[in-house]
Design a protein around this motif. Structure first.
Motif, short mmCIF file in Angstrom:
data_model
loop_
_atom_site.label_atom_id
_atom_site.label_comp_id
_atom_site.label_asym_id
_atom_site.label_seq_id
_atom_site.Cartn_x
_atom_site.Cartn_y
_atom_site.Cartn_z
N LYS A 45 -14.00 47.86 47.37
CA LYS A 45 -15.22 47.16 47.06
C LYS A 45 -14.87 45.87 46.48
O LYS A 45 -14.02 45.49 45.67
N THR A 53 -21.74 42.26 46.06
CA THR A 53 -20.53 43.09 46.48
C THR A 53 -20.70 43.75 47.75
O THR A 53 -21.70 43.75 48.21
N LYS A 91 -18.56 46.82 50.64
CA LYS A 91 -17.67 47.70 50.52
C LYS A 91 -17.03 47.52 51.95
O LYS A 91 -17.71 47.34 52.90
N ILE A 149 -14.12 47.60 40.80
CA ILE A 149 -13.88 46.85 42.04
C ILE A 149 -12.46 47.02 42.39
O ILE A 149 -11.51 47.16 41.75
#
Ligand code: SF4
Length: 625
Positions: free
Chosen positions: A6, A19, A21, A91
């Motif tokens: 992430k 953000t 992924k 993260i």
């Protein structure tokens, strides 16, 4: 266990963030993903590996990827322990794109699964750098005072110093914080000048981060012990203890840490006075090693640091306790070599003074020491005057009359004055665009190339790197990333083609560690064991190893090596080869052939040697797809 990474993207110009992924189908860690992002959008990335927060020792390294201002190519730099607190943000990577309008602190916090808090806060950085403990230490204190109380658990702070603004080799520093107390054990992502990238390209002087997110990390000791017993007939802790002996305490040499063990064992391989010792006889080098290193520099270290058991970790639980301290001075081999013997300093008090100042100013210590040694050499030969370099003294480098305490102190004071010249651009000094460009400009009309006495690796038009402090040909190999251990640095003679091939192999092995965010001091088991563990936990051993080969090929496709520009580079390799024959009595027939070539024409021989290495590298790193 997460099968993705992430990434938090932050634009310091606006404070906007998002953000995203990335699944484990293509990118597996902070290096392959970080290099992809750096290549694609010129970002600077801070990431941790798949085992951050796990029970594997050394698994909490913070890995910084981006374009290096000094090397001028894609680069990987890392620091110990800083990944442990980063993991609490929930993260895997922070990616900076864009630049703050004025020097700022980036604040990141995440409490109990809430959304991550992101702020970009301007600060008066000059005033702070001049205050209190000065430089990076003052900035750490300041940022902790500003934001520390907002965190439920101790945060961690990354900072840069004035060196990040005034040079292309500024590092990033961080210290563990425990129960609100800032420790003295500084850890660095020094190589590659990533502090200069952070400050100059993104306007960020410091990043404070932390949180309370608890990740589902691998912590099953019984299962891990089972894997280790199968392979080594030892439990994880036992194998790690065995593999990290050099860094803790090596009974064979009654010392420990990189500084202790390297100086105890190098003998005639000592390098001092800006590498001038490569031209000395073995007898003279051994005399220097005995009298100034064993009888004084190392003796002080052993008595104060080793006997006093002054040792610590980088912030993660680790039996290696590699951080060897004397009070608040941390002692690693390479900084205490470049800002030690290389500058004509053989006394711990003098080396502490210079190293501490260089650190406070936020310069990569290995590059900083190498540059200072070069400038001192230019002063000593009269090639440049003190006025040219904005100082009032010249070094005391006369070995016959050398007074170990007084003259070391004198040279350290001169080193500090030269750092001030670099930061204040005194005389003709201005290293903002790197030492190669500076040397080209200021060599004109002098009838001498200033850089002919600097040992460095050249890359592209103006990229440069001070080599790792081992007198071996591999330290100057034309690899795509130099200045860290992506090459062979053992003292053995290898024909150059083979040296290139083996260096490529070492690069892949080191990439396994870096891409998993593992400290290389645990490589005795981590290199072979952790890809297996990737298979056990994530079912992707082969894909992971394949990704490492692709990554190595991708990095190599950016290689812009430049043949050794400096005469001292050529002499460095030539004298290494001569010593292998004359002192180590190496009878390898290839060594004979190379020595004959060097004796006939050292520049032509050096070119052949260099190109042979490059052939070996390229033929080993062509697995692009
Ligand atoms: S060996 Fe040193 S740097 Fe590496 S994890 Fe242990 S304490 Fe940290």
């Amino acid at each position: 266990m997460n099968m993705h990474q992430k990434v938090l993207f932050v634009d310091p110009a606006t404070g906007f963030y998002r953000t995203r992924k990335y699944g484990f189908d293509r990118y597996y860690g902070p290096v392959d993903l970080g290099i992809h992002l750096a290549d694609k959008q010129n970002s600077l990335n801070f990431g941790v590996g798949a085992f951050a927060g796990s029970i594997f020792p050394g698994s909490n390294r913070m890995v910084v990827t981006g374009r290096s201002p000094c090397w001028q190519g894609l680069y990987v730099s890392s620091m110990g322990g800083a990944g442990l607190v980063f993991n609490n943000l929930g993260i895997n990577m922070l990616s900076l794109v864009g630049k703050a309008h004025s020097p700022s602190v980036l604040y990141l916090n995440r409490n109990h699964g809430e959304e991550i808090e992101v702020e970009v806060v301007p600060i008066e950085v000059d005033e702070i750098w001049r205050s209190g403990r000065t430089g990076v230490y003052a900035l750490t204190d300041h940022v902790h005072r500003m934001f520390g109380s907002r965190y439920e658990k101790d945060p961690r702070i990354l900072v840069c110093g004035p060196g990040a603004r005034e040079t292309d080799f500024g590092g990033i520093m961080s210290v563990p914080i425990s129960q609100g107390k800032i420790s003295a054990v500084d850890t660095w992502a020094g190589r590659g000048g990533m502090g200069s990238a952070l400050f100059q390209s993104h306007g960020i002087a410091a990043i404070i981060y932390g949180g309370t997110v608890v990740e589902e990390d691998f912590r099953d000791k019984k299962v891990a012990d089972g894997w280790f017993e199968n392979k080594y007939h030892l439990k994880l802790r036992e194998k790690d203890f065995e593999a990290t002996a050099k860094y803790r305490f090596d009974e064979k040499f009654s010392t420990g840490g990189t500084l202790g063990v390297n100086y105890a064992t190098m003998g005639g391989r000592i390098m001092a006075f800006n590498y001038r010792t490569i031209f000395d006889s073995e007898e003279k080098r051994c005399f220097l090693h005995q009298r100034f290193i064993l009888d004084h520099y190392l003796k002080q270290f052993n008595e104060e640091t080793i006997a006093g058991k002054q040792q610590a970790t980088c912030g993660e639980p680790c039996v290696a306790v590699c951080k060897k301290m004397n009070g608040h001075f941390k002692k690693d081999y390479e900084p205490y070599q470049t800002m030690g013997p290389l500058c004509g300093i053989f006394d711990q008090r003098a080396a502490e003074r210079l190293n501490h100042h260089c650190d406070a100013m936020g310069l990569d210590a290995i590059s900083g020491g190498a540059v200072l040694a070069w400038l001192m050499d230019l002063l000593d030969t009269g090639t440049l005057t003190p006025e040219d370099l904005g100082v009032t003294e010249v070094p005391r480098w006369d070995l016959e009359r050398f007074r170990v305490v007084e003259d070391s102190q004198h040279n350290a004071e001169l080193g500090i004055a030269l750092i001030e010249s670099i930061l204040s651009r005194r005389g003709i000094v201005d290293f903002r665009e790197g030492i190669r460009k500076w040397s080209r400009i200021h060599s004109a009309g002098r009838g001498v190339n200033l850089h002919d006495s600097m040992v460095y690796i050249a890359f592209g038009r103006r990229g440069w790197m001070a080599p790792n402090q081992y007198w071996v040909a591999g330290a100057l190999a034309p690899m795509t990333i130099m200045g860290k251990y992506y090459m062979v640095y053992s003292n053995d003679f290898l024909p150059p083609r083979e040296l290139g091939q083996k260096s490529a192999g070492r690069m892949k092995a080191e990439l396994i560690l870096d891409n998993l965010g593992i400290c290389r001091f645990h490589r005795g088991w981590a290199e072979e064991m952790l890809p297996e563990v990737m298979g056990e936990i994530y079912g992707c051993r082969d894909q992971f190893l394949r990704a490492i080969s692709v990554l190595a090929g991708r990095l190599n496709s950016h290689n812009c090596p430049v043949f050794w520009e400096s005469e001292r580079d050529i002499d460095y390799v030539h004298t290494f080869l001569k010593r292998k024959r004359e002192v180590d009595k190496d009878e390898h027939p290839e060594l004979t052939r190379w020595l004959e070539k060097f004796a006939a024409d050292k520049v032509e021989a050096a070119k052949d040697f260099w190109y042979e290495m490059l052939k070996g590298i390229n033929e080993s790193l062509d697995e692009m797809f």
